[in-house]
Design a protein around this motif. Sequence first.
Motif, PDB file in Angstrom:
ATOM      1  N   ASP A  64      -6.788  20.047  16.109  1.00 21.08           N
ATOM      2  CA  ASP A  64      -6.900  18.900  15.199  1.00 21.08           C
ATOM      3  C   ASP A  64      -6.282  17.647  15.810  1.00 21.08           C
ATOM      4  O   ASP A  64      -6.774  16.542  15.607  1.00 21.08           O
ATOM      5  N   MET A  65      -5.214  17.829  16.567  1.00 24.79           N
ATOM      6  CA  MET A  65      -4.523  16.706  17.183  1.00 24.79           C
ATOM      7  C   MET A  65      -5.435  15.990  18.194  1.00 24.79           C
ATOM      8  O   MET A  65      -5.552  14.761  18.166  1.00 24.79           O
ATOM      9  N   VAL A  66      -6.092  16.737  19.049  1.00 23.06           N
ATOM     10  CA  VAL A  66      -6.990  16.139  20.042  1.00 23.06           C
ATOM     11  C   VAL A  66      -8.217  15.553  19.347  1.00 23.06           C
ATOM     12  O   VAL A  66      -8.681  14.463  19.694  1.00 23.06           O
ATOM     13  N   LEU A  67      -8.750  16.246  18.359  1.00 24.08           N
ATOM     14  CA  LEU A  67      -9.904  15.725  17.625  1.00 24.08           C
ATOM     15  C   LEU A  67      -9.564  14.399  16.945  1.00 24.08           C
ATOM     16  O   LEU A  67     -10.350  13.451  16.991  1.00 24.08           O
ATOM     17  N   ALA A  68      -8.386  14.309  16.350  1.00 20.84           N
ATOM     18  CA  ALA A  68      -7.968  13.061  15.698  1.00 20.84           C
ATOM     19  C   ALA A  68      -7.874  11.921  16.710  1.00 20.84           C
ATOM     20  O   ALA A  68      -8.272  10.781  16.419  1.00 20.84           O
ATOM     21  N   GLU A  69      -7.382  12.195  17.899  1.00 22.76           N
ATOM     22  CA  GLU A  69      -7.297  11.154  18.932  1.00 22.76           C
ATOM     23  C   GLU A  69      -8.686  10.736  19.410  1.00 22.76           C
ATOM     24  O   GLU A  69      -8.944   9.550  19.646  1.00 22.76           O
ATOM     25  N   MET A  70      -9.605  11.681  19.542  1.00 21.89           N
ATOM     26  CA  MET A  70     -10.970  11.335  19.951  1.00 21.89           C
ATOM     27  C   MET A  70     -11.656  10.475  18.885  1.00 21.89           C
ATOM     28  O   MET A  70     -12.358   9.519  19.203  1.00 21.89           O
ATOM     29  N   VAL A  71     -11.425  10.787  17.621  1.00 19.50           N
ATOM     30  CA  VAL A  71     -11.997   9.989  16.527  1.00 19.50           C
ATOM     31  C   VAL A  71     -11.369   8.598  16.519  1.00 19.50           C
ATOM     32  O   VAL A  71     -12.065   7.597  16.322  1.00 19.50           O
ATOM     33  N   ARG A  72     -10.069   8.502  16.752  1.00 22.06           N
ATOM     34  CA  ARG A  72      -9.411   7.198  16.812  1.00 22.06           C
ATOM     35  C   ARG A  72     -10.018   6.337  17.912  1.00 22.06           C
ATOM     36  O   ARG A  72     -10.374   5.175  17.707  1.00 22.06           O
ATOM     37  N   PHE A 114     -23.968   1.588  13.417  1.00 22.72           N
ATOM     38  CA  PHE A 114     -23.130   2.406  14.297  1.00 22.72           C
ATOM     39  C   PHE A 114     -22.422   3.480  13.486  1.00 22.72           C
ATOM     40  O   PHE A 114     -22.092   3.284  12.323  1.00 22.72           O
ATOM     41  N   PHE A 115     -22.189   4.625  14.102  1.00 23.55           N
ATOM     42  CA  PHE A 115     -21.514   5.737  13.423  1.00 23.55           C
ATOM     43  C   PHE A 115     -20.599   6.458  14.404  1.00 23.55           C
ATOM     44  O   PHE A 115     -20.752   6.353  15.619  1.00 23.55           O
ATOM     45  N   VAL A 116     -19.639   7.193  13.861  1.00 18.47           N
ATOM     46  CA  VAL A 116     -18.758   8.076  14.629  1.00 18.47           C
ATOM     47  C   VAL A 116     -18.912   9.472  14.052  1.00 18.47           C
ATOM     48  O   VAL A 116     -18.828   9.655  12.835  1.00 18.47           O
ATOM     49  N   GLN A 117     -19.148  10.439  14.926  1.00 16.76           N
ATOM     50  CA  GLN A 117     -19.319  11.827  14.480  1.00 16.76           C
ATOM     51  C   GLN A 117     -18.346  12.726  15.238  1.00 16.76           C
ATOM     52  O   GLN A 117     -18.478  12.917  16.441  1.00 16.76           O
ATOM     53  N   PRO A 118     -17.342  13.290  14.550  1.00 11.78           N
ATOM     54  CA  PRO A 118     -16.432  14.228  15.215  1.00 11.78           C
ATOM     55  C   PRO A 118     -17.106  15.582  15.427  1.00 11.78           C
ATOM     56  O   PRO A 118     -17.854  16.058  14.569  1.00 11.78           O
ATOM     57  N   VAL A 119     -16.859  16.188  16.582  1.00 14.72           N
ATOM     58  CA  VAL A 119     -17.429  17.496  16.919  1.00 14.72           C
ATOM     59  C   VAL A 119     -16.312  18.352  17.495  1.00 14.72           C
ATOM     60  O   VAL A 119     -15.706  17.998  18.506  1.00 14.72           O
ATOM     61  N   ARG A 120     -16.005  19.464  16.841  1.00 14.19           N
ATOM     62  CA  ARG A 120     -14.914  20.324  17.312  1.00 14.19           C
ATOM     63  C   ARG A 120     -15.277  21.062  18.598  1.00 14.19           C
ATOM     64  O   ARG A 120     -14.446  21.246  19.472  1.00 14.19           O
ATOM     65  N   ARG A 121     -16.505  21.515  18.746  1.00 11.02           N
ATOM     66  CA  ARG A 121     -16.919  22.212  19.967  1.00 11.02           C
ATOM     67  C   ARG A 121     -17.987  21.390  20.675  1.00 11.02           C
ATOM     68  O   ARG A 121     -19.177  21.639  20.543  1.00 11.02           O
ATOM     69  N   GLY A 122     -17.536  20.399  21.411  1.00 13.12           N
ATOM     70  CA  GLY A 122     -18.447  19.511  22.124  1.00 13.12           C
ATOM     71  C   GLY A 122     -18.203  19.565  23.611  1.00 13.12           C
ATOM     72  O   GLY A 122     -17.540  20.465  24.126  1.00 13.12           O
ATOM     73  N   GLY A 123     -18.738  18.587  24.284  1.00 10.61           N
ATOM     74  CA  GLY A 123     -18.627  18.557  25.736  1.00 10.61           C
ATOM     75  C   GLY A 123     -19.733  19.380  26.372  1.00 10.61           C
ATOM     76  O   GLY A 123     -20.520  20.048  25.698  1.00 10.61           O
ATOM     77  N   ARG A 124     -19.798  19.322  27.681  1.00  9.68           N
ATOM     78  CA  ARG A 124     -20.867  20.019  28.406  1.00  9.68           C
ATOM     79  C   ARG A 124     -20.825  21.526  28.172  1.00  9.68           C
ATOM     80  O   ARG A 124     -21.845  22.172  28.025  1.00  9.68           O
ATOM     81  N   ARG A 125     -19.625  22.087  28.114  1.00  6.64           N
ATOM     82  CA  ARG A 125     -19.483  23.542  27.935  1.00  6.64           C
ATOM     83  C   ARG A 125     -19.172  23.949  26.498  1.00  6.64           C
ATOM     84  O   ARG A 125     -18.863  25.106  26.237  1.00  6.64           O
ATOM     85  N   LYS A 126     -19.206  22.991  25.582  1.00  2.00           N
ATOM     86  CA  LYS A 126     -18.905  23.261  24.165  1.00  2.00           C
ATOM     87  C   LYS A 126     -17.519  23.872  24.001  1.00  2.00           C
ATOM     88  O   LYS A 126     -17.306  24.786  23.211  1.00  2.00           O
ATOM     89  N   ASP A 127     -16.551  23.345  24.747  1.00  2.10           N
ATOM     90  CA  ASP A 127     -15.216  23.929  24.747  1.00  2.10           C
ATOM     91  C   ASP A 127     -14.106  22.939  24.409  1.00  2.10           C
ATOM     92  O   ASP A 127     -12.950  23.208  24.649  1.00  2.10           O
ATOM     93  N   ARG A 128     -14.470  21.779  23.835  1.00  5.94           N
ATOM     94  CA  ARG A 128     -13.433  20.796  23.529  1.00  5.94           C
ATOM     95  C   ARG A 128     -13.837  19.921  22.354  1.00  5.94           C
ATOM     96  O   ARG A 128     -15.009  19.833  22.021  1.00  5.94           O
ATOM     97  N   ALA A 129     -12.845  19.286  21.762  1.00  7.19           N
ATOM     98  CA  ALA A 129     -13.079  18.361  20.652  1.00  7.19           C
ATOM     99  C   ALA A 129     -13.554  17.027  21.222  1.00  7.19           C
ATOM    100  O   ALA A 129     -12.989  16.528  22.188  1.00  7.19           O
ATOM    101  N   VAL A 130     -14.592  16.477  20.622  1.00  7.14           N
ATOM    102  CA  VAL A 130     -15.116  15.182  21.043  1.00  7.14           C
ATOM    103  C   VAL A 130     -15.482  14.381  19.801  1.00  7.14           C
ATOM    104  O   VAL A 130     -15.565  14.922  18.700  1.00  7.14           O
ATOM    105  N   ALA A 131     -15.704  13.098  19.987  1.00  6.86           N
ATOM    106  CA  ALA A 131     -16.223  12.236  18.925  1.00  6.86           C
ATOM    107  C   ALA A 131     -17.361  11.427  19.529  1.00  6.86           C
ATOM    108  O   ALA A 131     -17.212  10.833  20.590  1.00  6.86           O
ATOM    109  N   ILE A 132     -18.493  11.431  18.871  1.00  7.51           N
ATOM    110  CA  ILE A 132     -19.692  10.761  19.360  1.00  7.51           C
ATOM    111  C   ILE A 132     -19.825   9.421  18.650  1.00  7.51           C
ATOM    112  O   ILE A 132     -19.690   9.339  17.433  1.00  7.51           O
ATOM    113  N   VAL A 133     -20.105   8.374  19.422  1.00  5.83           N
ATOM    114  CA  VAL A 133     -20.402   7.053  18.865  1.00  5.83           C
ATOM    115  C   VAL A 133     -21.876   6.809  19.119  1.00  5.83           C
ATOM    116  O   VAL A 133     -22.359   6.956  20.241  1.00  5.83           O
TER     117      VAL A 133
END
Length: 108
Positions: free
Chosen positions: A19-27, A57-76
């Motif tokens: 949650d901590m990394v996801l919150a930073e990606m969303v920020r 414009f939108f922001v979409q948080p994704v808990r299992r994102g990235g190329r390998r689906k192994d990290r938190a990301v946020a999509i703009v």
Amino acid sequence: MAARFKMSKRGVGQLLRSDMVLAEMVRRADVIRGVAEGIAPVGGPRDPHRGLYKGSFFVQPVRRGGRRKDRAVAIVGNTAPWGAHVEYGTERVRAHHVLLRAAQAGGR
């Protein structure tokens, strides 16, 4: 005496999805979205869709994102039907690179 550290791949994976990394990606994504909204073209005064791109414009948080689906990301992104044309351009319209410039300027 020097401190020792033994990395746990499982622990690093849990951190990257936390949650901590996801919150930073969303920020960071919110900052990028704000910059993109600020530099987005709005169209001419007689444009029937004036400001639609800028307001899409939108922001979409994704808990299992990235190329390998192994990290938190946020999509703009942008939901305007011609968003890709504004970003990359066409034979008649020059590329504005709104998201690229926003990511370079505001992703910190």
